[in-house]
Write a protein that holds these residues in place. Structure first.
Motif, PDB file in Angstrom:
ATOM      1  N   GLU A  73       0.835  -1.221   0.000  1.00 42.78           N
ATOM      2  CA  GLU A  73       0.000   0.000   0.000  1.00 42.78           C
ATOM      3  C   GLU A  73       0.865   1.263   0.000  1.00 42.78           C
ATOM      4  OE1 GLU A  73      -2.579  -0.355   3.384  1.00 42.78           O
ATOM      5  OE2 GLU A  73      -3.757  -1.968   2.468  1.00 42.78           O
ATOM      6  N   LEU A  74       2.072   1.154   0.544  1.00 42.94           N
ATOM      7  CA  LEU A  74       2.988   2.306   0.544  1.00 42.94           C
ATOM      8  C   LEU A  74       3.548   2.579  -0.848  1.00 42.94           C
ATOM      9  CD1 LEU A  74       5.151   1.693   3.752  1.00 42.94           C
ATOM     10  CD2 LEU A  74       3.208   3.243   3.486  1.00 42.94           C
ATOM     11  N   GLY A  75       3.389   1.613  -1.734  1.00 40.38           N
ATOM     12  CA  GLY A  75       3.892   1.802  -3.095  1.00 40.38           C
ATOM     13  C   GLY A  75       5.205   1.107  -3.376  1.00 40.38           C
ATOM     14  N   VAL A  76       5.620   0.210  -2.477  1.00 42.75           N
ATOM     15  CA  VAL A  76       6.840  -0.539  -2.801  1.00 42.75           C
ATOM     16  C   VAL A  76       6.542  -1.450  -3.994  1.00 42.75           C
ATOM     17  CG1 VAL A  76       7.564  -0.478  -0.381  1.00 42.75           C
ATOM     18  CG2 VAL A  76       6.548  -2.568  -1.301  1.00 42.75           C
ATOM     19  N   ASP A  77       7.572  -1.838  -4.703  1.00 40.92           N
ATOM     20  CA  ASP A  77       7.371  -2.584  -5.943  1.00 40.92           C
ATOM     21  C   ASP A  77       7.183  -4.081  -5.709  1.00 40.92           C
ATOM     22  OD1 ASP A  77       7.874  -0.503  -8.194  1.00 40.92           O
ATOM     23  OD2 ASP A  77       9.368  -0.107  -6.654  1.00 40.92           O
ATOM     24  N   ALA A  78       7.753  -4.592  -4.619  1.00 37.96           N
ATOM     25  CA  ALA A  78       7.619  -6.020  -4.320  1.00 37.96           C
ATOM     26  C   ALA A  78       8.019  -6.253  -2.871  1.00 37.96           C
ATOM     27  CB  ALA A  78       8.501  -6.853  -5.251  1.00 37.96           C
ATOM     28  N   VAL A  79       7.669  -7.410  -2.352  1.00 35.02           N
ATOM     29  CA  VAL A  79       8.161  -7.810  -1.031  1.00 35.02           C
ATOM     30  C   VAL A  79       8.803  -9.190  -1.145  1.00 35.02           C
ATOM     31  CG1 VAL A  79       6.483  -6.473   0.305  1.00 35.02           C
ATOM     32  CG2 VAL A  79       5.931  -8.813  -0.344  1.00 35.02           C
ATOM     33  N   LEU A  80       9.791  -9.404  -0.293  1.00 34.00           N
ATOM     34  CA  LEU A  80      10.446 -10.713  -0.235  1.00 34.00           C
ATOM     35  C   LEU A  80      10.107 -11.357   1.106  1.00 34.00           C
ATOM     36  CD1 LEU A  80      12.416 -12.959  -1.008  1.00 34.00           C
ATOM     37  CD2 LEU A  80      14.295 -11.450  -0.485  1.00 34.00           C
ATOM     38  N   VAL A  81       9.542 -12.540   1.043  1.00 36.08           N
ATOM     39  CA  VAL A  81       9.091 -13.233   2.252  1.00 36.08           C
ATOM     40  C   VAL A  81       9.718 -14.619   2.291  1.00 36.08           C
ATOM     41  CG1 VAL A  81       7.093 -14.054   3.548  1.00 36.08           C
ATOM     42  CG2 VAL A  81       6.883 -12.002   2.120  1.00 36.08           C
ATOM     43  N   ASN A  82      10.289 -14.967   3.422  1.00 41.95           N
ATOM     44  CA  ASN A  82      10.805 -16.322   3.578  1.00 41.95           C
ATOM     45  C   ASN A  82      10.268 -16.966   4.853  1.00 41.95           C
ATOM     46  OD1 ASN A  82      12.248 -18.718   3.750  1.00 41.95           O
ATOM     47  ND2 ASN A  82      14.212 -17.840   3.412  1.00 41.95           N
TER      48      ASN A  82
END
Lengths: 67, 259
Positions: free
Chosen positions: B199-208
């Protein structure tokens, strides 16, 4: 001739290229592996031409799970 | 569509491969997540114990599932070590992508900004597609951009902590200023954390960790996939502003006045 592979001392014949050493290691998988000699990464296409020298330190790495 | 260097990604969820209990669960969760970029680490081959093989099913079906590999330099404490690790990774995996990850302190695993900047500059010049893992430092992110990184990966909170987006305001500044993609890496503990980041506008998230250690990693991967899509859609739709005082959403007509 004495070399080390991932820190383990190993005695190998005097005339040995990287490819021959790799064959001797009998790994389960030959994929996703890289090799360095004395901290220099040697690409697989050069393994046959690369002759090992006394005291060489070989590092063999593989892909592992990680984040 | 997200573009990093010359690569296009239709999914904005990137996943890690660490901490899964077995290789089938890992593969099932990765497929369920819809990700197209998965991180892997490097380790020395154990000549006595042999290879653990946990990545084997993933590596074997990588192309079938349209998965790109993002090797990291985890374990590197200096720029020199990270550059060496990146060269090994390129040789082992046949990719120019590299996540520069330099954390000398094992307790908090916080990235060393100076070594990271130095390694990123050298590796970018060597033709690598560099994605540095950094603290959510807007100034550092601009400096990294100047030395040629393909994206920046600021942390939400320490790796594996599941604490969520503790760096929220700084991520917002990074998003505002960045001309390369911004990927929130580390600390995302729940799907709602990932939605907030998107929602902040980041392009992607990395989750492990949050996927890998869930009771049901496959269901959790699906939940993350949906949250990332929802968060992105909300960002594109434009969130309403916040205010302490109320603003009526129903008509305050005076039809009750006569009682």
């Amino acid at each position: 001739m004495q070399i080390t592979v991932n820190g383990q001392p190993m005695n190998v014949p005097g005339e040995l290229c990287l490819n021959e050493l790799f064959e001797q290691l009998t790994l389960q998988s030959h994929h996703s592996i890289a090799l360095a000699v004395n901290s220099q990464v040697i690409s697989r296409s050069e393994w046959t031409a690369h002759q090992l020298q006394e005291g060489d330190r070989i590092i063999l790495i593989e892909a592992a799970a990680g984040g | 569509m997200l573009k990093i260097a010359n690569k296009h990604f239709s999914s904005r969820l990137f996943t890690g491969t660490g901490k899964f209990s077995n290789s089938q669960t890992m593969l099932d969760a990765i497929i369920a997540s819809g990700t197209e970029l998965v991180t892997v680490a490097l380790k020395r081959v154990d000549l006595d114990a042999g290879q653990d093989g946990i990545l084997a099913p993933l590596l074997a079906s990588q192309q079938q599932h349209n998965l790109n590999l993002l090797p990291n330099t985890s374990g590197a404490r200096t720029a020199k070590e990270a550059i060496y690790a990146a060269q090994l990774a390129r040789e082992a995996l046949g990719t120019d992508l590299v996540k520069v990850e330099i954390h000398p302190d094992p307790k908090y695993l916080l990235p060393d900004p100076l070594e990271t900047l130095q390694a990123s500059e050298t590796l970018s010049a060597m033709g690598f597609i560099v994605l540095p893992y950094v603290h959510a430092d807007p100034v550092l992110c601009k400096r990294l951009e100047e030395v040629g990184v393909a994206a920046v990966m600021p942390l939400g909170s320490p790796i594996g902590s599941n604490l969520g987006l503790k760096t929220r305001e700084f991520i917002q500044i990074i998003v505002e200023q960045s001309s390369v993609p911004v990927i929130v890496d580390a600390g995302i503990g729940s799907p709602s954390d990932s939605a907030q980041a998107m929602e902040l506008g980041v392009d992607a998230v990395l989750v492990n960790s949050a996927i890998a250690v869930a009771r049901d990693p496959v269901q959790m991967a699906t939940a993350f996939k949906e949250a990332v899509i929802a968060g992105r859609r909300a960002f594109k739709a434009g969130l309403g502003g916040r205010s302490l005082s109320a603003s009526s959403s129903s008509p305050l007509t005076a039809f009750l006045d006569n009682l």
